[in-house]
Design a protein around this motif. Structure first.
Motif, PDB file in Angstrom:
ATOM      1  N   ILE A 164       0.637  -1.118   0.052  1.00 51.38           N
ATOM      2  CA  ILE A 164      -0.034  -0.177   0.383  1.00 51.38           C
ATOM      3  C   ILE A 164       0.850   1.350   0.174  1.00 51.38           C
ATOM      4  O   ILE A 164       0.469   2.464  -1.528  1.00 51.38           O
ATOM      5  N   ARG A 165       1.989   1.228   0.625  1.00 47.12           N
ATOM      6  CA  ARG A 165       2.704   2.753   0.828  1.00 47.12           C
ATOM      7  C   ARG A 165       3.772   2.844  -0.462  1.00 47.12           C
ATOM      8  O   ARG A 165       3.875   4.095  -0.958  1.00 47.12           O
ATOM      9  N   GLY A 166       3.421   1.620  -0.979  1.00 51.01           N
ATOM     10  CA  GLY A 166       4.721   1.817  -2.648  1.00 51.01           C
ATOM     11  C   GLY A 166       3.460   1.874  -3.718  1.00 51.01           C
ATOM     12  O   GLY A 166       3.981   2.954  -4.215  1.00 51.01           O
ATOM     13  N   LEU A 167       2.543   1.733  -3.349  1.00 49.68           N
ATOM     14  CA  LEU A 167       1.545   2.819  -4.186  1.00 49.68           C
ATOM     15  C   LEU A 167       0.925   3.570  -3.770  1.00 49.68           C
ATOM     16  O   LEU A 167       0.521   4.239  -5.459  1.00 49.68           O
ATOM     17  N   MET A 168       0.869   4.136  -2.948  1.00 55.86           N
ATOM     18  CA  MET A 168       0.533   5.166  -2.275  1.00 55.86           C
ATOM     19  C   MET A 168       1.737   6.679  -3.144  1.00 55.86           C
ATOM     20  O   MET A 168       1.155   7.780  -3.583  1.00 55.86           O
ATOM     21  N   ALA A 169       3.021   5.720  -3.058  1.00 53.48           N
ATOM     22  CA  ALA A 169       4.699   6.398  -3.355  1.00 53.48           C
ATOM     23  C   ALA A 169       4.319   6.259  -4.838  1.00 53.48           C
ATOM     24  O   ALA A 169       4.488   7.527  -5.796  1.00 53.48           O
ATOM     25  N   ALA A 170       3.541   5.903  -5.590  1.00 50.39           N
ATOM     26  CA  ALA A 170       3.572   5.344  -7.039  1.00 50.39           C
ATOM     27  C   ALA A 170       1.903   6.480  -7.601  1.00 50.39           C
ATOM     28  O   ALA A 170       2.089   6.644  -8.922  1.00 50.39           O
ATOM     29  N   GLY A 171       1.320   7.096  -6.650  1.00 52.56           N
ATOM     30  CA  GLY A 171       0.515   8.035  -6.658  1.00 52.56           C
ATOM     31  C   GLY A 171      -1.219   7.462  -6.922  1.00 52.56           C
ATOM     32  O   GLY A 171      -2.259   7.745  -7.472  1.00 52.56           O
ATOM     33  N   ALA A 174      -4.774  11.240 -22.151  1.00 50.26           N
ATOM     34  CA  ALA A 174      -5.640  11.752 -22.587  1.00 50.26           C
ATOM     35  C   ALA A 174      -5.786  13.241 -22.458  1.00 50.26           C
ATOM     36  O   ALA A 174      -6.808  13.970 -22.456  1.00 50.26           O
ATOM     37  N   GLY A 175      -4.233  14.006 -21.669  1.00 51.62           N
ATOM     38  CA  GLY A 175      -4.701  15.439 -21.545  1.00 51.62           C
ATOM     39  C   GLY A 175      -5.355  16.105 -20.625  1.00 51.62           C
ATOM     40  O   GLY A 175      -5.569  16.756 -20.352  1.00 51.62           O
ATOM     41  N   LEU A 176      -5.763  14.073 -19.373  1.00 50.88           N
ATOM     42  CA  LEU A 176      -6.616  14.393 -18.178  1.00 50.88           C
ATOM     43  C   LEU A 176      -5.207  15.257 -16.077  1.00 50.88           C
ATOM     44  O   LEU A 176      -6.832  14.650 -15.920  1.00 50.88           O
ATOM     45  N   ARG A 177      -4.274  14.392 -16.686  1.00 50.71           N
ATOM     46  CA  ARG A 177      -3.520  14.701 -15.785  1.00 50.71           C
ATOM     47  C   ARG A 177      -2.178  15.344 -16.242  1.00 50.71           C
ATOM     48  O   ARG A 177      -1.766  14.867 -17.275  1.00 50.71           O
ATOM     49  N   GLN A 178      -2.220  16.628 -15.034  1.00 55.98           N
ATOM     50  CA  GLN A 178      -0.624  17.368 -16.101  1.00 55.98           C
ATOM     51  C   GLN A 178       0.664  17.343 -14.743  1.00 55.98           C
ATOM     52  O   GLN A 178       1.777  17.271 -15.385  1.00 55.98           O
ATOM     53  N   GLU A 179       0.173  16.803 -13.931  1.00 62.08           N
ATOM     54  CA  GLU A 179       1.106  16.824 -13.071  1.00 62.08           C
ATOM     55  C   GLU A 179       2.409  15.216 -13.374  1.00 62.08           C
ATOM     56  O   GLU A 179       1.372  14.750 -13.912  1.00 62.08           O
ATOM     57  N   GLY A 180       3.405  15.261 -13.219  1.00 67.77           N
ATOM     58  CA  GLY A 180       4.500  14.323 -14.251  1.00 67.77           C
ATOM     59  C   GLY A 180       4.839  15.285 -15.316  1.00 67.77           C
ATOM     60  O   GLY A 180       4.096  15.976 -15.531  1.00 67.77           O
ATOM     61  N   VAL A 181       5.888  13.877 -15.299  1.00 68.55           N
ATOM     62  CA  VAL A 181       6.839  14.413 -17.024  1.00 68.55           C
ATOM     63  C   VAL A 181       6.270  14.095 -18.573  1.00 68.55           C
ATOM     64  O   VAL A 181       5.689  12.609 -17.900  1.00 68.55           O
ATOM     65  N   ASN A 182       6.051  14.606 -19.189  1.00 64.43           N
ATOM     66  CA  ASN A 182       5.302  13.861 -20.228  1.00 64.43           C
ATOM     67  C   ASN A 182       7.015  13.792 -20.973  1.00 64.43           C
ATOM     68  O   ASN A 182       7.404  15.305 -21.455  1.00 64.43           O
ATOM     69  N   ILE A 183       7.172  12.719 -21.480  1.00 65.17           N
ATOM     70  CA  ILE A 183       8.321  12.381 -22.578  1.00 65.17           C
ATOM     71  C   ILE A 183       8.503  12.230 -23.823  1.00 65.17           C
ATOM     72  O   ILE A 183       7.181  11.265 -24.163  1.00 65.17           O
ATOM     73  N   ILE A 184       8.949  12.955 -24.675  1.00 71.03           N
ATOM     74  CA  ILE A 184       8.641  12.287 -26.174  1.00 71.03           C
ATOM     75  C   ILE A 184      10.203  12.636 -26.716  1.00 71.03           C
ATOM     76  O   ILE A 184      10.953  12.845 -26.260  1.00 71.03           O
ATOM     77  N   SER A 185       9.879  11.374 -27.655  1.00 69.35           N
ATOM     78  CA  SER A 185      11.303  10.811 -28.207  1.00 69.35           C
ATOM     79  C   SER A 185      11.198  10.197 -29.724  1.00 69.35           C
ATOM     80  O   SER A 185       9.745   9.733 -30.071  1.00 69.35           O
ATOM     81  N   CYS A 245       9.294  11.996 -10.933  1.00 70.56           N
ATOM     82  CA  CYS A 245       9.267  13.516 -10.355  1.00 70.56           C
ATOM     83  C   CYS A 245       7.374  14.228 -11.279  1.00 70.56           C
ATOM     84  O   CYS A 245       6.610  13.476 -11.849  1.00 70.56           O
ATOM     85  N   GLN A 246       6.923  14.893  -9.924  1.00 69.09           N
ATOM     86  CA  GLN A 246       5.499  15.570 -10.337  1.00 69.09           C
ATOM     87  C   GLN A 246       5.606  16.489 -11.597  1.00 69.09           C
ATOM     88  O   GLN A 246       5.071  17.605 -10.926  1.00 69.09           O
ATOM     89  N   LYS A 247       7.166  17.238 -11.664  1.00 68.88           N
ATOM     90  CA  LYS A 247       7.205  18.411 -12.002  1.00 68.88           C
ATOM     91  C   LYS A 247       5.937  18.634 -13.380  1.00 68.88           C
ATOM     92  O   LYS A 247       6.334  17.090 -14.504  1.00 68.88           O
ATOM     93  N   PRO A 248       5.121  19.084 -13.681  1.00 69.37           N
ATOM     94  CA  PRO A 248       4.653  19.360 -14.685  1.00 69.37           C
ATOM     95  C   PRO A 248       5.248  19.812 -16.209  1.00 69.37           C
ATOM     96  O   PRO A 248       5.099  21.198 -16.530  1.00 69.37           O
ATOM     97  N   ILE A 249       6.130  18.869 -16.785  1.00 65.81           N
ATOM     98  CA  ILE A 249       7.280  19.280 -17.804  1.00 65.81           C
ATOM     99  C   ILE A 249       6.861  18.368 -18.710  1.00 65.81           C
ATOM    100  O   ILE A 249       6.727  17.483 -18.436  1.00 65.81           O
TER     101      ILE A 249
END
Length: 345
Positions: A38-45, A248-259, A284-288
């Motif tokens: 549960i603690r691991g799941l919570m840390a993951a989001g 889906a554009g419904l969550r801004q938290e976290g990094v969006n990686i494009i490659s 990382c929860q920065k919305p970048i």
């Protein structure tokens, strides 16, 4: 807008952000192991965790877990209505039942009564693999229409006893069936929906099926809480759910990686580099948006659309911020330099 229920302190439906949940694969009798997961799941989001409650020994473990868990917990009940009542008494934040396999109306009423008394919502879980024989005879196989009819029959039973604090799920291992069922239900009813594809197979196919099914509904504006079902560590379900919500554009938290896809111009280990960047920034929860590009042909242009990016070639790499080159490094220094700049953002 759908109705809203509350699972502990987490709102589902009614305009609230889509909620991520997962299910533990530990034994509910293993209190310490379950709390660790549960603690691991919570840390993951993860925001809500579900546990299987199969017998009274599991109820006792569930009660201990509820006392220590920082996440609201759902008791997953099949067949024995007494387990649902005991789990409600033990501290469950939600009860998941299939009224079709829990017994007669009097037993469903007993579960409803305890949940009503304790303000505990119920999730009606309809599954294509466990439909009532009458519906299978009527429709021939688990069609979307059969799933929806099953859902409404269970809803009507709960409403008969004036219970409306309900969430619905209609799951199938067949993506088009699950999507069609949820769309059909949403056109007729405003109860919040828990969406997901069940029994998805190996991880790769499970990810594809889940992204297709959940993603299609989210883009339609359907779905109040999601669970990605994978034959893997439940934490991977949470990461996958977060990625689907971001796509889906419904969550801004976290990094969006494009490659970029690799091609003959690529002269660095782009695949390895992308995987390292993904792993390093997973929590990382920065919305970048971070671009990781394999050459200077497309790299600068793609990096211009990202908050920060790198483009590599011939043993060297460049770092861009908002399309402007800010650093040039040997390849082996590129990742540490990128991460350092991201930490300062």
């Amino acid at each position: 807008m759908t109705r809203q229920i509350h699972v502990g302190n987490v709102a589902i439906g009614g305009g609230a952000p889509v909620v991520i949940q997962s299910m533990l694969n530990t034994k509910t009798t293993d209190v310490e192991g379950s709390l660790k997961q549960i603690r691991g799941l919570m840390a993951a989001g993860c925001q809500i965790a579900r546990l299987s409650v199969q017998n009274m020994e599991a109820v006792r473990g569930f009660a201990e877990i509820c006392k220590e868990s920082e996440l609201p917990l759902v008791a997953d009940i099949h067949f024995d209505y007494k387990l649902a009542i005991a789990a409600a008494e033990a501290g469950a934040s939600k009860i998941r039942i299939n009224p079709g396999n829990i017994g007669g109306e009097d037993r469903v009423k007993a579960v409803v009564d305890i949940c009503k008394d304790k303000n505990i919502p119920i999730r009606i879980g309809v599954n294509g693999g466990s439909l009532d024989k009458r519906l299978l005879e009527k429709y021939g196989h688990p069609t979307a229409e059969a799933l929806v009819e099953s859902a409404f029959s269970h809803l009507e039973l709960l409403e008969k006893y004036s219970f409306y604090d309900t969430c619905l799920s209609m799951k199938s291992s067949t993506v088009p069936t699950m999507v069609a069922a949820c769309r059909l239900f949403r056109r007729q009813c405003d109860y919040p929906l828990h969406i997901g594809v069940t029994e998805t197979g190996p991880v790769k196919m499970g990810m594809i099926k889940s992204a297709m099914g959940i993603g299609a509904l989210l883009l339609d504006g359907i779905g109040d809480t999601i669970r990605v079902s994978l034959t893997d560590d439940p934490i991977q379900e949470v990461y996958a759910a977060k990625d689907i919500l971001k796509a889906a554009g419904l969550r801004q938290e976290g990094v969006n990686i494009i490659s970029c896809p690799t091609c003959g111009r690529t002269s660095i280990d782009l695949i390895g580099l992308v995987n390292k960047v993904d792993e390093a920034l997973r929590d990382c929860q920065k919305p970048i948006t971070v671009a990781v590009m394999g050459c200077v042909v497309n790299g600068p242009g793609e990096a211009r659309e990202a908050d920060i990016g790198i483009a590599g070639g011939d043993g060297w790499g460049m770092i861009f911020e908002k399309g402007v080159q800010v650093d040039k490094r040997p390849y082996e220094e590129l990742l540490p330099a990128l991460l350092e700049r991201i930490n300062r953002m």
